[in-house]
Design a protein around this motif. Sequence first.
Motif, PDB file in Angstrom:
ATOM      1  N   ILE A  17       0.815  -1.236  -0.019  1.00 41.76           N
ATOM      2  CA  ILE A  17       0.020  -0.158   0.019  1.00 41.76           C
ATOM      3  C   ILE A  17       0.916   1.089   0.088  1.00 41.76           C
ATOM      4  O   ILE A  17       1.887   1.181   1.033  1.00 41.76           O
ATOM      5  CB  ILE A  17      -0.960  -0.098   1.117  1.00 41.76           C
ATOM      6  N   ALA A  18       0.891   2.054  -1.008  1.00 44.18           N
ATOM      7  CA  ALA A  18       1.652   3.287  -1.291  1.00 44.18           C
ATOM      8  C   ALA A  18       0.632   4.352  -0.724  1.00 44.18           C
ATOM      9  O   ALA A  18      -0.365   4.618  -0.885  1.00 44.18           O
ATOM     10  CB  ALA A  18       2.012   3.509  -2.650  1.00 44.18           C
ATOM     11  N   ILE A  19       1.330   5.276   0.344  1.00 43.27           N
ATOM     12  CA  ILE A  19       0.673   6.517   0.840  1.00 43.27           C
ATOM     13  C   ILE A  19       1.631   7.697   0.693  1.00 43.27           C
ATOM     14  O   ILE A  19       2.528   7.745   1.189  1.00 43.27           O
ATOM     15  CB  ILE A  19       0.174   6.464   2.122  1.00 43.27           C
ATOM     16  N   ASP A  20       1.122   8.712  -0.236  1.00 42.08           N
ATOM     17  CA  ASP A  20       1.911   9.758  -0.543  1.00 42.08           C
ATOM     18  C   ASP A  20       1.330  11.104  -0.187  1.00 42.08           C
ATOM     19  O   ASP A  20       0.013  10.902   0.060  1.00 42.08           O
ATOM     20  CB  ASP A  20       2.247   9.902  -2.195  1.00 42.08           C
ATOM     21  N   GLY A  21       1.951  12.108  -0.137  1.00 39.42           N
ATOM     22  CA  GLY A  21       1.281  13.329   0.358  1.00 39.42           C
ATOM     23  C   GLY A  21       2.321  14.187   0.963  1.00 39.42           C
ATOM     24  O   GLY A  21       3.661  13.841   1.425  1.00 39.42           O
ATOM     25  N   PRO A  22       2.075  15.649   0.977  1.00 36.03           N
ATOM     26  CA  PRO A  22       3.034  16.739   1.411  1.00 36.03           C
ATOM     27  C   PRO A  22       3.152  16.369   2.996  1.00 36.03           C
ATOM     28  O   PRO A  22       2.233  15.642   3.912  1.00 36.03           O
ATOM     29  CB  PRO A  22       2.342  17.776   1.111  1.00 36.03           C
ATOM     30  N   SER A  23       4.250  17.213   3.671  1.00 34.98           N
ATOM     31  CA  SER A  23       4.376  17.151   5.137  1.00 34.98           C
ATOM     32  C   SER A  23       2.865  17.798   5.903  1.00 34.98           C
ATOM     33  O   SER A  23       2.442  18.592   5.380  1.00 34.98           O
ATOM     34  CB  SER A  23       5.184  18.248   5.419  1.00 34.98           C
ATOM     35  N   GLY A  24       2.518  16.953   6.701  1.00 32.38           N
ATOM     36  CA  GLY A  24       1.454  17.208   7.720  1.00 32.38           C
ATOM     37  C   GLY A  24       0.168  16.871   7.050  1.00 32.38           C
ATOM     38  O   GLY A  24      -0.897  17.327   7.393  1.00 32.38           O
ATOM     39  N   SER A  25       0.067  16.214   6.041  1.00 34.03           N
ATOM     40  CA  SER A  25      -1.126  15.720   5.329  1.00 34.03           C
ATOM     41  C   SER A  25      -1.743  14.460   6.189  1.00 34.03           C
ATOM     42  O   SER A  25      -2.871  14.111   5.949  1.00 34.03           O
ATOM     43  CB  SER A  25      -0.771  15.076   3.858  1.00 34.03           C
ATOM     44  N   GLY A  26      -0.943  13.907   7.075  1.00 36.98           N
ATOM     45  CA  GLY A  26      -1.638  12.869   7.887  1.00 36.98           C
ATOM     46  C   GLY A  26      -0.999  11.586   7.522  1.00 36.98           C
ATOM     47  O   GLY A  26      -1.382  10.437   7.946  1.00 36.98           O
ATOM     48  N   ALA A  45      -4.156  17.987   2.735  1.00 35.83           N
ATOM     49  CA  ALA A  45      -4.864  18.822   3.592  1.00 35.83           C
ATOM     50  C   ALA A  45      -4.487  20.267   3.419  1.00 35.83           C
ATOM     51  O   ALA A  45      -3.454  20.514   2.651  1.00 35.83           O
ATOM     52  CB  ALA A  45      -4.559  18.490   5.196  1.00 35.83           C
ATOM     53  N   SER A  46      -5.218  21.417   3.625  1.00 38.43           N
ATOM     54  CA  SER A  46      -4.942  22.831   3.638  1.00 38.43           C
ATOM     55  C   SER A  46      -3.645  22.823   3.990  1.00 38.43           C
ATOM     56  O   SER A  46      -3.221  22.346   5.007  1.00 38.43           O
ATOM     57  CB  SER A  46      -6.030  23.418   3.869  1.00 38.43           C
ATOM     58  N   GLN A  47      -2.986  23.930   3.493  1.00 41.53           N
ATOM     59  CA  GLN A  47      -1.640  24.495   4.032  1.00 41.53           C
ATOM     60  C   GLN A  47      -1.711  24.876   5.563  1.00 41.53           C
ATOM     61  O   GLN A  47      -0.693  24.605   6.278  1.00 41.53           O
ATOM     62  CB  GLN A  47      -1.234  25.463   2.864  1.00 41.53           C
ATOM     63  N   ARG A  48      -2.829  25.406   5.811  1.00 43.39           N
ATOM     64  CA  ARG A  48      -3.112  25.951   7.199  1.00 43.39           C
ATOM     65  C   ARG A  48      -3.208  24.923   8.026  1.00 43.39           C
ATOM     66  O   ARG A  48      -2.373  24.815   9.319  1.00 43.39           O
ATOM     67  CB  ARG A  48      -4.241  26.866   7.197  1.00 43.39           C
ATOM     68  N   GLN A  81       6.279  25.386   3.713  1.00 46.14           N
ATOM     69  CA  GLN A  81       6.048  26.058   2.489  1.00 46.14           C
ATOM     70  C   GLN A  81       7.188  25.939   1.668  1.00 46.14           C
ATOM     71  O   GLN A  81       7.256  25.599   0.475  1.00 46.14           O
ATOM     72  CB  GLN A  81       5.434  27.347   2.521  1.00 46.14           C
ATOM     73  N   ALA A  82       8.446  26.285   2.325  1.00 48.07           N
ATOM     74  CA  ALA A  82       9.523  25.984   1.454  1.00 48.07           C
ATOM     75  C   ALA A  82       9.960  24.849   1.178  1.00 48.07           C
ATOM     76  O   ALA A  82      10.266  24.332   0.212  1.00 48.07           O
ATOM     77  CB  ALA A  82      10.800  26.667   2.526  1.00 48.07           C
ATOM     78  N   ARG A  83       9.643  23.754   2.061  1.00 48.48           N
ATOM     79  CA  ARG A  83       9.822  22.465   2.119  1.00 48.48           C
ATOM     80  C   ARG A  83       8.748  21.885   0.856  1.00 48.48           C
ATOM     81  O   ARG A  83       9.344  21.021  -0.155  1.00 48.48           O
ATOM     82  CB  ARG A  83       9.784  21.461   3.125  1.00 48.48           C
ATOM     83  N   ASP A  84       7.697  22.184   0.921  1.00 48.83           N
ATOM     84  CA  ASP A  84       6.683  21.808  -0.077  1.00 48.83           C
ATOM     85  C   ASP A  84       7.329  22.074  -1.612  1.00 48.83           C
ATOM     86  O   ASP A  84       7.261  21.436  -2.448  1.00 48.83           O
ATOM     87  CB  ASP A  84       5.345  22.647   0.085  1.00 48.83           C
ATOM     88  N   ALA A  85       7.646  23.497  -1.686  1.00 52.54           N
ATOM     89  CA  ALA A  85       8.140  24.041  -3.057  1.00 52.54           C
ATOM     90  C   ALA A  85       9.323  23.125  -3.343  1.00 52.54           C
ATOM     91  O   ALA A  85       9.133  22.761  -4.672  1.00 52.54           O
ATOM     92  CB  ALA A  85       8.410  25.304  -2.819  1.00 52.54           C
ATOM     93  N   ARG A  86      10.122  22.871  -2.554  1.00 50.32           N
ATOM     94  CA  ARG A  86      11.363  22.078  -2.895  1.00 50.32           C
ATOM     95  C   ARG A  86      10.846  20.633  -3.405  1.00 50.32           C
ATOM     96  O   ARG A  86      11.286  20.266  -4.428  1.00 50.32           O
ATOM     97  CB  ARG A  86      12.282  21.985  -1.735  1.00 50.32           C
ATOM     98  N   ASP A  87       9.909  20.098  -2.699  1.00 47.09           N
ATOM     99  CA  ASP A  87       9.636  18.827  -3.151  1.00 47.09           C
ATOM    100  C   ASP A  87       8.690  18.335  -4.303  1.00 47.09           C
ATOM    101  O   ASP A  87       8.615  17.678  -4.855  1.00 47.09           O
ATOM    102  CB  ASP A  87       8.678  18.133  -1.750  1.00 47.09           C
ATOM    103  N   ARG A  95      -7.100  10.186  -4.180  1.00 48.76           N
ATOM    104  CA  ARG A  95      -7.009  11.244  -3.595  1.00 48.76           C
ATOM    105  C   ARG A  95      -7.994  11.566  -2.054  1.00 48.76           C
ATOM    106  O   ARG A  95      -9.322  11.212  -2.569  1.00 48.76           O
ATOM    107  CB  ARG A  95      -6.999  12.591  -4.332  1.00 48.76           C
ATOM    108  N   ILE A  96      -7.439  11.748  -1.157  1.00 49.57           N
ATOM    109  CA  ILE A  96      -8.115  12.081   0.317  1.00 49.57           C
ATOM    110  C   ILE A  96      -7.770  13.306   0.697  1.00 49.57           C
ATOM    111  O   ILE A  96      -6.720  13.415   1.078  1.00 49.57           O
ATOM    112  CB  ILE A  96      -7.951  10.761   1.168  1.00 49.57           C
ATOM    113  N   ASP A  97      -8.436  14.312   0.932  1.00 48.20           N
ATOM    114  CA  ASP A  97      -8.258  15.595   1.553  1.00 48.20           C
ATOM    115  C   ASP A  97      -8.804  15.454   2.850  1.00 48.20           C
ATOM    116  O   ASP A  97      -9.884  15.251   3.397  1.00 48.20           O
ATOM    117  CB  ASP A  97      -9.228  16.805   0.853  1.00 48.20           C
ATOM    118  N   SER A  98      -7.681  15.299   3.914  1.00 43.19           N
ATOM    119  CA  SER A  98      -8.185  15.207   5.436  1.00 43.19           C
ATOM    120  C   SER A  98      -8.193  16.330   6.173  1.00 43.19           C
ATOM    121  O   SER A  98      -8.198  16.177   7.502  1.00 43.19           O
ATOM    122  CB  SER A  98      -6.950  14.102   5.873  1.00 43.19           C
ATOM    123  N   THR A  99      -8.426  17.510   5.681  1.00 42.53           N
ATOM    124  CA  THR A  99      -8.425  18.846   6.307  1.00 42.53           C
ATOM    125  C   THR A  99      -9.401  18.878   7.448  1.00 42.53           C
ATOM    126  O   THR A  99      -9.119  19.118   8.437  1.00 42.53           O
ATOM    127  CB  THR A  99      -8.785  19.912   5.123  1.00 42.53           C
TER     128      THR A  99
END
Length: 234
Positions: A15-24, A153-156, A183-189, A205-209
């Motif tokens: 099972i592959a789970i990808d997403g940005p930092s803090g997406s859960g 999830a939202s950036q906030r 934000q800096a890390r997201d941009a780099r990634d 896609r699952i939005d966990s906000t």
Amino acid sequence: MSVGMSWLVSKGLRIAIDGPSGSGKGTIAQLIGEELALPVLDTGLLYRYLGWRVAEEGVSLDDEKAVLQVIPAAINAMDWRAEGIFFAQNDCTSLLRSEDAGSLASKVAAMPDVRAALLDVQREIAKLGCVMDGRDIGTVVLPDAEGKFFLTASQRERSRRRWSQLKTKGEDVDLEQVSDELQARDARDMERDCAPLEKAVDAIRIDSTTMRMDDVVERILNVLERRKLITKKA
Ligand code: DC
């Protein structure tokens, strides 16, 4: 089929789970792993480990060739277990979770040859079945994984989660600073040329906000069940 707590799990299920930092994704990967009795492999930890070894060896992050030379010995001394990463028999997981290690990780992770050198390590360990979380698991590392999910999830909200995690660990951080770093890390990634953070076309896609983590887990289990990759035990 192998046996989880309440589920029969198809053999070698990945099972592959990808997403940005803090997406859960880390929390969700842990919960799914527990539910299905599958090992959980956090690939961010692998990049954090390498960034840390590079810094410890006094190698400049501007010198990609020198960074590459650190890899064989670093991999040799590493034991990557479901509970974390061990260096020379010592568990260094909590040290690797710091903001500094995260920032080093995102720099080494932007180097194409470094990513290529870490591919086999990740594929080998995933072979027997696992939940693997990261940025490029569904797109590059395990493009043929049986289950693929992309958490957002939202950036906030992501900044708030990250800030709260660091506070719990006793780190003295303010929300603005965490948000800027995120934000800096997201941009780099997302903007790097090699294996950038992106959703695989066939990932869900699952939005966990505004979702509870339990609800995200339930949604993932439902998908796996519908595809007959897991079956509820009688
Ligand atoms: O998920 P994390 O914050 O522990 O990841 C640390 C860094 O490693 C992050 O900036 C992105 C990078 N990374 C990556 O490029 N590819 C992965 N599969 C996992 C992490």
